[in-house]
Design an enzyme around this catalytic site. Structure first.
Site, PDB file in Angstrom:
ATOM      1  CE  LYS A  13      -2.263   2.692   2.644  1.00 53.64           C
ATOM      2  NZ  LYS A  13      -2.423   1.282   2.268  1.00 53.64           N
ATOM      3  NE  ARG A  88      -8.851   3.280   2.607  1.00 57.21           N
ATOM      4  CZ  ARG A  88      -7.773   2.995   3.349  1.00 57.21           C
ATOM      5  NH1 ARG A  88      -7.073   3.946   3.922  1.00 57.21           N
ATOM      6  NH2 ARG A  88      -7.402   1.755   3.508  1.00 57.21           N
ATOM      7  NE  ARG A 127      -0.954  -5.586   9.449  1.00 58.08           N
ATOM      8  CZ  ARG A 127      -1.323  -4.552   8.716  1.00 58.08           C
ATOM      9  NH1 ARG A 127      -0.487  -3.557   8.524  1.00 58.08           N
ATOM     10  NH2 ARG A 127      -2.518  -4.503   8.167  1.00 58.08           N
ATOM     11  NE  ARG A 133      -4.800  -3.075  10.380  1.00 52.98           N
ATOM     12  CZ  ARG A 133      -4.440  -2.219   9.440  1.00 52.98           C
ATOM     13  NH1 ARG A 133      -3.309  -1.555   9.557  1.00 52.98           N
ATOM     14  NH2 ARG A 133      -5.195  -2.030   8.388  1.00 52.98           N
ATOM     15  NE  ARG A 144      -7.452  -4.099   5.065  1.00 49.03           N
ATOM     16  CZ  ARG A 144      -6.389  -4.635   5.683  1.00 49.03           C
ATOM     17  NH1 ARG A 144      -6.472  -5.853   6.221  1.00 49.03           N
ATOM     18  NH2 ARG A 144      -5.269  -3.964   5.764  1.00 49.03           N
TER      19      ARG A 144
HETATM   20  P1  AP5 Z   1       2.215  -1.552   6.152  1.00 47.93           P
HETATM   21  O1  AP5 Z   1       3.372  -0.628   6.136  1.00 47.93           O
HETATM   22  O2  AP5 Z   1       1.364  -1.611   7.343  1.00 47.93           O
HETATM   23  O3  AP5 Z   1       1.304  -1.291   4.847  1.00 47.93           O
HETATM   24  P2  AP5 Z   1       0.033  -0.363   4.687  1.00 47.93           P
HETATM   25  O4  AP5 Z   1      -0.056  -0.034   3.231  1.00 47.93           O
HETATM   26  O5  AP5 Z   1       0.091   0.750   5.658  1.00 47.93           O
HETATM   27  O6  AP5 Z   1      -1.092  -1.421   5.047  1.00 47.93           O
HETATM   28  P3  AP5 Z   1      -2.417  -1.242   5.884  1.00 47.93           P
HETATM   29  O7  AP5 Z   1      -2.882  -2.604   6.205  1.00 47.93           O
HETATM   30  O8  AP5 Z   1      -2.237  -0.278   6.995  1.00 47.93           O
HETATM   31  O9  AP5 Z   1      -3.308  -0.597   4.749  1.00 47.93           O
HETATM   32  P4  AP5 Z   1      -4.813  -0.275   4.728  1.00 47.93           P
HETATM   33  O10 AP5 Z   1      -4.924   0.756   3.656  1.00 47.93           O
HETATM   34  O11 AP5 Z   1      -5.635  -1.490   4.551  1.00 47.93           O
HETATM   35  O12 AP5 Z   1      -5.139   0.232   6.198  1.00 47.93           O
HETATM   36  P5  AP5 Z   1      -5.535   1.615   6.867  1.00 47.93           P
HETATM   37  O13 AP5 Z   1      -5.051   1.567   8.234  1.00 47.93           O
HETATM   38  O14 AP5 Z   1      -5.199   2.767   6.011  1.00 47.93           O
HETATM   39  O15 AP5 Z   1       2.757  -3.005   5.775  1.00 47.93           O
HETATM   40  C1  AP5 Z   1       1.900  -4.129   5.816  1.00 47.93           C
HETATM   41  C2  AP5 Z   1       2.680  -5.348   6.346  1.00 47.93           C
HETATM   42  O16 AP5 Z   1       3.726  -5.656   5.437  1.00 47.93           O
HETATM   43  C3  AP5 Z   1       3.388  -5.077   7.691  1.00 47.93           C
HETATM   44  O17 AP5 Z   1       3.385  -6.241   8.451  1.00 47.93           O
HETATM   45  C4  AP5 Z   1       4.806  -4.660   7.281  1.00 47.93           C
HETATM   46  O18 AP5 Z   1       5.754  -4.950   8.269  1.00 47.93           O
HETATM   47  C5  AP5 Z   1       5.018  -5.508   6.032  1.00 47.93           C
HETATM   48  N1  AP5 Z   1       5.882  -4.841   5.043  1.00 47.93           N
HETATM   49  C6  AP5 Z   1       5.970  -3.510   4.768  1.00 47.93           C
HETATM   50  N2  AP5 Z   1       6.850  -3.269   3.783  1.00 47.93           N
HETATM   51  C7  AP5 Z   1       7.337  -4.484   3.408  1.00 47.93           C
HETATM   52  C8  AP5 Z   1       8.299  -4.898   2.424  1.00 47.93           C
HETATM   53  N3  AP5 Z   1       8.931  -4.003   1.631  1.00 47.93           N
HETATM   54  N4  AP5 Z   1       8.537  -6.216   2.297  1.00 47.93           N
HETATM   55  C9  AP5 Z   1       7.900  -7.137   3.091  1.00 47.93           C
HETATM   56  N5  AP5 Z   1       6.996  -6.809   4.072  1.00 47.93           N
HETATM   57  C10 AP5 Z   1       6.708  -5.491   4.207  1.00 47.93           C
HETATM   58  O19 AP5 Z   1      -7.124   1.507   6.879  1.00 47.93           O
HETATM   59  C11 AP5 Z   1      -7.752   0.524   7.639  1.00 47.93           C
HETATM   60  C12 AP5 Z   1      -9.267   0.704   7.556  1.00 47.93           C
HETATM   61  O20 AP5 Z   1      -9.635   1.961   8.145  1.00 47.93           O
HETATM   62  C13 AP5 Z   1      -9.873   0.753   6.160  1.00 47.93           C
HETATM   63  O21 AP5 Z   1     -10.133  -0.533   5.649  1.00 47.93           O
HETATM   64  C14 AP5 Z   1     -11.145   1.537   6.422  1.00 47.93           C
HETATM   65  O22 AP5 Z   1     -12.116   0.736   7.044  1.00 47.93           O
HETATM   66  C15 AP5 Z   1     -10.692   2.566   7.432  1.00 47.93           C
HETATM   67  N6  AP5 Z   1     -10.184   3.785   6.810  1.00 47.93           N
HETATM   68  C16 AP5 Z   1      -8.925   4.315   6.950  1.00 47.93           C
HETATM   69  N7  AP5 Z   1      -8.806   5.435   6.238  1.00 47.93           N
HETATM   70  C17 AP5 Z   1     -10.004   5.625   5.634  1.00 47.93           C
HETATM   71  C18 AP5 Z   1     -10.502   6.616   4.744  1.00 47.93           C
HETATM   72  N8  AP5 Z   1      -9.736   7.645   4.341  1.00 47.93           N
HETATM   73  N9  AP5 Z   1     -11.783   6.497   4.313  1.00 47.93           N
HETATM   74  C19 AP5 Z   1     -12.574   5.482   4.720  1.00 47.93           C
HETATM   75  N10 AP5 Z   1     -12.163   4.505   5.558  1.00 47.93           N
HETATM   76  C20 AP5 Z   1     -10.892   4.583   6.002  1.00 47.93           C
HETATM   77 MG    MG Z   2      -1.137   1.432   7.240  1.00 45.18          MG
END
Ligand code: AP5
Ligand code: MG
Length: 191
Positions: A13, A88, A127, A133, A144
């Site tokens: 994402k 979410r 990562r 992280r 997650r």
């Molecule tokens: P990346 O681009 O970071 O993927 P992502 O989908 O953004 O992954 P996240 O880990 O950020 O998702 P998440 O939903 O768990 O976290 P969020 O921050 O939203 O890519 C991931 C890795 O893969 C990177 O190393 C990248 O380089 C690599 N990669 C990317 N594309 C690739 C490809 N094509 N091929 C190979 N490698 C690739 O949420 C974190 C926490 O915050 C949640 O768990 C929750 O506690 C809280 N939170 C956030 N939003 C909310 C909400 N709305 N409600 C409640 N809690 C929330």
């Molecule tokens: Mg992200």
């Protein structure tokens, strides 16, 4: 234009949002990034959120909705908005719809990235070594994924029911290949 980049943890994402932001002139709003900066600031909210996030659980809907409510008007005022990591839960989706309706707006498209779970886990564990992280531990990753299936996936049906175009996009392959698929999918959605 209001778009959502959607998908399980590690589906790309954030990676794709950076590309979409540039190409389509949208403002990227990531609730995960906002929360991580709260955690880094050491604020009381950040401390509470940090514990929940490190365990891989979702922070309370009310907190997230307040965060988005504060930032959405400014983002909406200029260009369009690309939401990442929000909504979410069904309740967050309802709250977002109500906020947008107040301004006469609605969600225009949802891009949902699809990547098989073993690859997601590999990406996040990789990562962990590079960025460290707090929630990229095996235990938190499992939680997650569980939260995603239990609460988040349903958001797709929420938007399908409303007739919002939901495009499933293969998230495997090189980031630029994935982006090319997204570019085409957004083109179809905004026709
Ligand atoms: P990346 O681009 O970071 O993927 P992502 O989908 O953004 O992954 P996240 O880990 O950020 O998702 P998440 O939903 O768990 O976290 P969020 O921050 O939203 O890519 C991931 C890795 O893969 C990177 O190393 C990248 O380089 C690599 N990669 C990317 N594309 C690739 C490809 N094509 N091929 C190979 N490698 C690739 O949420 C974190 C926490 O915050 C949640 O768990 C929750 O506690 C809280 N939170 C956030 N939003 C909310 C909400 N709305 N409600 C409640 N809690 C929330
Ligand atoms: Mg992200």
């Amino acid at each position: 234009m209001i778009g959502i980049i959607f998908g399980p943890p590690g589906s790309g994402k954030g990676t794709q949002a950076a590309k979409i932001e540039k190409e389509f002139d949208l403002k990227h709003l990531s609730t995960g990034d906002i929360l991580r900066s709260e955690v880094a600031s050491g604020s009381p909210t950040g401390k509470e959120a940090g514990r929940i996030m490190a365990a891989g659980d979702l922070v309370p809907d009310e907190l997230i909705v307040d965060i988005v409510r504060m930032r959405l008007p400014e983002a909406e005022a200029g260009r369009g908005v690309l939401l990442d990591g929000f909504p979410r839960t069904e309740r967050q989706a309802q709250a977002l719809d109500a906020m947008l309706a107040d301004e006469g707006h609605r969600v225009d498209f949802v891009i949902a990235l699809e990547v098989p779970e073993p690859e997601l886990v590999d990406r996040l564990l990789h990562r962990a070594k590079v960025e460290g992280r707090a929630d990229d531990t095996r235990k938190a990753i499992t939680e997650r994924m569980h939260e995603y299936h239990k609460l988040t996936e349903a958001v797709l049906d929420h938007y399908r029911r409303q007739g919002v175009p939901v495009q499933l996009v293969d998230g495997r392959g090189a980031p630029d290949e994935v982006f090319e698929r997204i570019r085409q999918a957004i083109g179809i959605s905004s026709r």
